[in-house]
Motif scaffolding. Structure first.
Motif, PDB file in Angstrom:
ATOM      1  N   GLY A  18      40.483  47.287  41.884  1.00 48.90           N
ATOM      2  CA  GLY A  18      39.746  46.907  40.692  1.00 48.90           C
ATOM      3  C   GLY A  18      40.332  45.731  39.953  1.00 48.90           C
ATOM      4  N   GLY A  19      41.533  45.300  40.281  1.00 47.49           N
ATOM      5  CA  GLY A  19      42.157  44.271  39.492  1.00 47.49           C
ATOM      6  C   GLY A  19      42.676  43.070  40.261  1.00 47.49           C
ATOM      7  N   ASP A  20      42.212  42.886  41.478  1.00 50.75           N
ATOM      8  CA  ASP A  20      42.731  41.789  42.285  1.00 50.75           C
ATOM      9  C   ASP A  20      41.896  40.526  42.210  1.00 50.75           C
ATOM     10  OD1 ASP A  20      40.642  43.003  43.603  1.00 50.75           O
ATOM     11  OD2 ASP A  20      41.521  42.848  45.581  1.00 50.75           O
ATOM     12  N   LEU A  21      40.823  40.552  41.436  1.00 54.02           N
ATOM     13  CA  LEU A  21      39.962  39.381  41.286  1.00 54.02           C
ATOM     14  C   LEU A  21      39.963  38.924  39.832  1.00 54.02           C
ATOM     15  CD1 LEU A  21      36.870  40.558  43.368  1.00 54.02           C
ATOM     16  CD2 LEU A  21      38.731  39.085  44.123  1.00 54.02           C
ATOM     17  N   PRO A  22      39.940  37.619  39.622  1.00 53.31           N
ATOM     18  CA  PRO A  22      39.848  37.133  38.241  1.00 53.31           C
ATOM     19  C   PRO A  22      38.450  37.372  37.673  1.00 53.31           C
ATOM     20  CG  PRO A  22      39.757  35.298  39.775  1.00 53.31           C
ATOM     21  CD  PRO A  22      40.023  36.532  40.586  1.00 53.31           C
ATOM     22  N   GLU A  28      34.167  31.278  39.717  1.00 53.25           N
ATOM     23  CA  GLU A  28      33.292  30.116  39.887  1.00 53.25           C
ATOM     24  C   GLU A  28      34.058  28.815  39.641  1.00 53.25           C
ATOM     25  OE1 GLU A  28      28.990  28.361  38.344  1.00 53.25           O
ATOM     26  OE2 GLU A  28      29.917  30.025  37.242  1.00 53.25           O
ATOM     27  N   ARG A  29      34.875  28.800  38.602  1.00 60.76           N
ATOM     28  CA  ARG A  29      35.640  27.593  38.274  1.00 60.76           C
ATOM     29  C   ARG A  29      36.545  27.184  39.430  1.00 60.76           C
ATOM     30  NH1 ARG A  29      40.290  25.458  37.043  1.00 60.76           N
ATOM     31  NH2 ARG A  29      41.438  27.387  37.302  1.00 60.76           N
ATOM     32  N   LEU A  30      37.235  28.166  40.015  1.00 64.07           N
ATOM     33  CA  LEU A  30      38.134  27.866  41.120  1.00 64.07           C
ATOM     34  C   LEU A  30      37.378  27.325  42.331  1.00 64.07           C
ATOM     35  CD1 LEU A  30      40.566  30.898  40.834  1.00 64.07           C
ATOM     36  CD2 LEU A  30      41.146  28.484  40.493  1.00 64.07           C
ATOM     37  N   ARG A  31      36.256  27.933  42.647  1.00 63.70           N
ATOM     38  CA  ARG A  31      35.459  27.461  43.788  1.00 63.70           C
ATOM     39  C   ARG A  31      35.000  26.033  43.562  1.00 63.70           C
ATOM     40  NH1 ARG A  31      30.336  26.759  44.286  1.00 63.70           N
ATOM     41  NH2 ARG A  31      29.731  28.148  42.586  1.00 63.70           N
ATOM     42  N   PHE A  52      27.366  36.742  48.125  1.00 58.78           N
ATOM     43  CA  PHE A  52      28.510  36.077  47.521  1.00 58.78           C
ATOM     44  C   PHE A  52      28.230  35.698  46.071  1.00 58.78           C
ATOM     45  CE2 PHE A  52      30.718  32.273  46.182  1.00 58.78           C
ATOM     46  CZ  PHE A  52      32.010  32.751  46.199  1.00 58.78           C
ATOM     47  N   ALA A  53      27.033  35.215  45.792  1.00 56.57           N
ATOM     48  CA  ALA A  53      26.673  34.829  44.423  1.00 56.57           C
ATOM     49  C   ALA A  53      26.820  36.026  43.478  1.00 56.57           C
ATOM     50  CB  ALA A  53      25.256  34.274  44.375  1.00 56.57           C
ATOM     51  N   LYS A  54      26.478  37.209  43.949  1.00 57.50           N
ATOM     52  CA  LYS A  54      26.640  38.423  43.128  1.00 57.50           C
ATOM     53  C   LYS A  54      28.114  38.729  42.892  1.00 57.50           C
ATOM     54  CE  LYS A  54      22.272  40.557  44.434  1.00 57.50           C
ATOM     55  NZ  LYS A  54      21.638  41.680  45.161  1.00 57.50           N
ATOM     56  N   TRP A  55      28.948  38.514  43.903  1.00 55.65           N
ATOM     57  CA  TRP A  55      30.392  38.727  43.730  1.00 55.65           C
ATOM     58  C   TRP A  55      30.944  37.755  42.709  1.00 55.65           C
ATOM     59  CZ3 TRP A  55      32.201  38.459  49.522  1.00 55.65           C
ATOM     60  CH2 TRP A  55      31.685  39.545  50.226  1.00 55.65           C
ATOM     61  N   GLU A  56      30.535  36.502  42.853  1.00 59.39           N
ATOM     62  CA  GLU A  56      31.079  35.468  41.974  1.00 59.39           C
ATOM     63  C   GLU A  56      30.649  35.687  40.530  1.00 59.39           C
ATOM     64  OE1 GLU A  56      31.874  31.033  42.944  1.00 59.39           O
ATOM     65  OE2 GLU A  56      29.831  31.132  42.134  1.00 59.39           O
TER      66      GLU A  56
END
Length: 109
Positions: A18-22, A28-31, A52-56
């Motif tokens: 649950g906590g490994d993604l910003p 989006e900024r990083l991509r 992927f868009a839903k993940w982002e």
């Protein structure tokens, strides 16, 4: 003693789920900072662009093994482009775990 570390590892794995993604805006900024398109990242992660868009956006969460690969990509992009990361406590906590914890348990110490 090794069971204690195994239990801690299990808790850490659960926390990482649950906590490994910003936050979505940072994803989006990083991509975009890397000049990557959603299509490129989706293809690399072997998923559809829509997924992927839903993940982002944070509307959905990736599951293993894609979650780990996505987190790894974001970490790499953060190394290149900078981000708001965790404080130094995490690095120190990882160093605190003895590398030979299993050997210690076998030796009975």
């Amino acid at each position: 003693m090794s069971e204690i570390y195994a239990a801690v590892d299990a808790l850490l794995a659960k926390a990482r789920d649950g906590g490994d993604l910003p936050e979505p805006a940072e994803r989006e900024r990083l991509r975009k900072a890397a000049g990557l398109t959603q299509v490129e990242v989706a293809e690399a992660l072997q998923t559809r662009r829509e997924t992927f868009a839903k993940w982002e956006s944070g509307a959905a969460q990736p599951r293993a093994p894609r979650r780990g690969a996505y987190a790894f990509l974001l970490a790499g992009l953060a190394d290149i482009h900078g981000t708001r990361g965790p404080d130094g406590w995490l690095a120190l906590a990882r160093k605190a775990r003895p590398l030979d914890a299993d050997a210690t348990a076998v030796d009975g110490v």
